[in-house]
Design a protein around this motif. Sequence first.
Motif, PDB file in Angstrom:
ATOM      1  N   SER A  30      31.196  26.419  26.224  1.00 16.82           N
ATOM      2  CA  SER A  30      31.758  26.250  27.564  1.00 16.82           C
ATOM      3  C   SER A  30      30.720  26.487  28.654  1.00 16.82           C
ATOM      4  N   GLY A  31      29.556  27.048  28.294  1.00 15.67           N
ATOM      5  CA  GLY A  31      28.483  27.231  29.273  1.00 15.67           C
ATOM      6  C   GLY A  31      28.086  28.674  29.521  1.00 15.67           C
ATOM      7  N   MET A  32      28.627  29.626  28.737  1.00 17.76           N
ATOM      8  CA  MET A  32      28.258  31.037  28.920  1.00 17.76           C
ATOM      9  C   MET A  32      26.886  31.301  28.297  1.00 17.76           C
ATOM     10  N   ASN A  33      26.251  32.382  28.765  1.00 11.55           N
ATOM     11  CA  ASN A  33      24.888  32.692  28.329  1.00 11.55           C
ATOM     12  C   ASN A  33      24.815  33.772  27.257  1.00 11.55           C
ATOM     13  N   ASP A  34      25.781  34.700  27.247  1.00 14.95           N
ATOM     14  CA  ASP A  34      25.718  35.820  26.304  1.00 14.95           C
ATOM     15  C   ASP A  34      27.140  36.277  25.975  1.00 14.95           C
ATOM     16  N   PHE A  35      27.250  37.261  25.075  1.00 18.35           N
ATOM     17  CA  PHE A  35      28.554  37.596  24.492  1.00 18.35           C
ATOM     18  C   PHE A  35      28.605  39.085  24.177  1.00 18.35           C
ATOM     19  N   LEU A  36      29.623  39.789  24.699  1.00 23.54           N
ATOM     20  CA  LEU A  36      29.842  41.202  24.386  1.00 23.54           C
ATOM     21  C   LEU A  36      31.250  41.373  23.819  1.00 23.54           C
ATOM     22  N   THR A  37      31.349  42.069  22.681  1.00 19.68           N
ATOM     23  CA  THR A  37      32.641  42.281  22.039  1.00 19.68           C
ATOM     24  C   THR A  37      33.151  43.682  22.359  1.00 19.68           C
ATOM     25  N   LYS A  38      34.409  43.749  22.753  1.00 18.20           N
ATOM     26  CA  LYS A  38      35.046  45.037  23.013  1.00 18.20           C
ATOM     27  C   LYS A  38      35.410  45.698  21.682  1.00 18.20           C
ATOM     28  N   PRO A  39      35.309  47.015  21.557  1.00 12.87           N
ATOM     29  CA  PRO A  39      34.849  47.983  22.551  1.00 12.87           C
ATOM     30  C   PRO A  39      33.359  47.826  22.857  1.00 12.87           C
ATOM     31  N   ILE A  40      33.010  47.874  24.128  1.00 15.78           N
ATOM     32  CA  ILE A  40      31.641  47.666  24.577  1.00 15.78           C
ATOM     33  C   ILE A  40      30.931  49.009  24.644  1.00 15.78           C
ATOM     34  N   SER A  41      29.773  49.079  23.981  1.00 16.60           N
ATOM     35  CA  SER A  41      28.981  50.303  24.059  1.00 16.60           C
ATOM     36  C   SER A  41      28.103  50.232  25.297  1.00 16.60           C
ATOM     37  N   ALA A  42      27.799  51.412  25.854  1.00 18.64           N
ATOM     38  CA  ALA A  42      26.976  51.475  27.057  1.00 18.64           C
ATOM     39  C   ALA A  42      25.597  50.873  26.814  1.00 18.64           C
TER      40      ALA A  42
END
Length: 792
Positions: A764-776
């Motif tokens: 869709s055009g996103m650059n990166d990906f973070l999965t929850k739970p997100i670590s600091a």
Amino acid sequence: MRPPPPSLEMQILSAMEEVIFSASYPELQILYISPSVETLTGYPIEYFTDHRDAWRELIHLDDRSIVELALTTLNIDGKIRVRYRILTKDKQTKFVQCQGRLIRNEAGEILRFDGVVADISELLSLQDVIKNESVEIKELLLENNILFNGSQDSMFLVEVMDNGEFVIRRINAAYEKSTGVTQSYIQGKTPIDLLGEKLGIPVIKNFQNALKAKTTISYEESLPMPAGTRIWTTALTPILVEEKFKFIVGASKDITEQKRAENALKESNERYALILEVSSDGWFDWDLVNDTVIYSRRWWLEFGNDEKPENVPISYWKSLIHPDDLDWVSEFLENIMLSQRETFEFSFQMKKRKGNFAHVLSRCYIQRDSSGNKIRMVGSNSDLTETKKIEYTLRKAKEMAEAANMAKGNFLANMSHEIRTPLNGIIGFTELLLHSSLSEEQKEYLRSIFLSGKSLLSLVNQILDFSKIDSGKMELEFISTDLNDLVQSTVDLFQISAASKAIPLNLHLDAQLPRFVSLDPLRLRQVLSNLIGNAIKFTHEGKVEVSVKPIKQNDNIIDIEFAVTDTGIGIDPNSQTKLFDSFSQADTSITRKYGGTGLGLTITSELVHKMNSHLRLESELGKGSTFSFVLSLQANTSGSVSSNLFEEKQTAPDESVIIENNLIQNDILIVEDNDLNKKLLSKMLLKRYPNIKLRYANDGADAVHQFQEKIPDLIFMDLQMPVMDGYTATIEIRKLEKGSNKKTPIVALTAGAFFSVKDTAMESGMNDFLTKPISAADLYSTLEKWISSSRV
């Protein structure tokens, strides 16, 4: 100065009354024409050489068809002779005769068309010219283009005389061969002359019927000929010439052998009729030549009407086919007729005498004559109505089971998403608290909360894996991997866990193992981790051993056995059969004592199966167990080590002090509909970057609006939101950026991680990906990856 005298050749051509010409073929463009054309037509030479169809325009309108018909014979005979009328420049009518031929080279290729046109006005009258030429040309065309065009049927041409008599003019070679009658013998004879009154009068009657019908008629006849008495099926076609039927073209096919086959088949039908009556719901006999069908008594009782079941038009059978099946049945039979198949069967719906439709299975056989022509189709029917009812019930049950399975998968996906969302808050805020000034007792409590959250997250991930396997969505990714390093690093992950129970965890790697092999390192680690974790969980004393050794090798393909052995509680033989079932364990008390979802071995077994192997178990109650499997792997000369393949996640919380970064002062847009997640993300970001500017959007539509108002330096985009989701919002933002060299970094945030969420986000055009739970740590490294201090 006088012009040079004309050459001798030109003097001769000018003196000739006939017009000499040369034209291209097949275009018929005049290349040369002699000067005498001016005398004949009144037009100069240039009139014909400069205008392509000038010669056609001179032909009398009523005679142009005669010339065109004559020209069609050029390619067949290579020459032409035709008489017609022309109109001169001063509107005089002249009668001319054109003779010509095709000129070819040594290779037989056509070079041009040469000819002579002579004025014959004084020789013939108008009526005689037109009448004779019309008859001669049309006879020639009929011979070449209709009767004698390579037909295998016995064909003949009959002229209809003005007095009503029928005179045989031509027969083809097939007619001579099949009857023994020659062209010279039959030509010019009437049917009475040839056959006598008794046999000739019926033949004349058939000719008269063809003229009366004004179209093709067909019939069967038996005629004595020198080659013997044969049975024929004959088709007569009247030919219209100048609005009057002047000829009849006949085509006869010898069906003597077919008739013999019919008689033999009828005898066979009588012999087997009773057998068919009791072995099916009736039989049929389809005459493919006449398109009529004979049905058995039993068939007719089920599907017939009040008429007799003999010589029934095939259209009646077609009228019984269910409208939903008519098109495909017609196409199916058409393809069968074009093929060389002799036997076939097909099932469709037919209307019974009572008005209801039945599912019928037709088994068919196609019979041919000695020449290979299809002459009939015979077959039997069987009523499949009850069978179809059972099939329908089973199909509905299967559809319901698939729907339930899909609902289960969707439920697991949604539940996993819903569980991960609050876990994001629990683990995230716990991690933030651990970075603050607390007493050791308070930190101990927070560590317990953090580890409990991680444990719950592990269970959710396990459910996700099961959902992927169960729905067939899990695919393996083969990478050339350092095998020893992969197994060693996997075992090392469990050394602390084993040591806490005072159990030795030993690894035996065979010296003959290849170093690099092609496999999916993530899934192999998952399999080994499940087996080693189970072995440690169910072992109270003794040891756990992991061994990897080669079994056999063929070129660069090597079979390697992986085994995990423990001295734990073991498994009852009666319980081993259900050990790999979903959501089950060997004993229900195990769940209470040891915990777990009952999915670990199911996932492990399915993953091994995906690797084209199977998980084996050897166990004795109270003495321990061995789980093993063999993989066929390709040996390589190079590959990656585990440190390059895996991003090792911390199992313990990071309690280090968060160092502030005052240089980063960028504008950050957070797109999140969950207030808790929004608050957590803000706290994490401001903890390290106190000078950044945070903006918030509650859904994708709001995010697009804020982007239009002011372009941020970075966007954190949740995927599942009301009004407009993150995928759509990203697509809309990329549309707004079209033509711009600057693209705002967009980082996806999701609690889903189900199937191909990451791939879809990137597409869709996103650059990166973070999965929850997100670590600091993951959050900070991702932000600093896309925003550097140089952009302050």
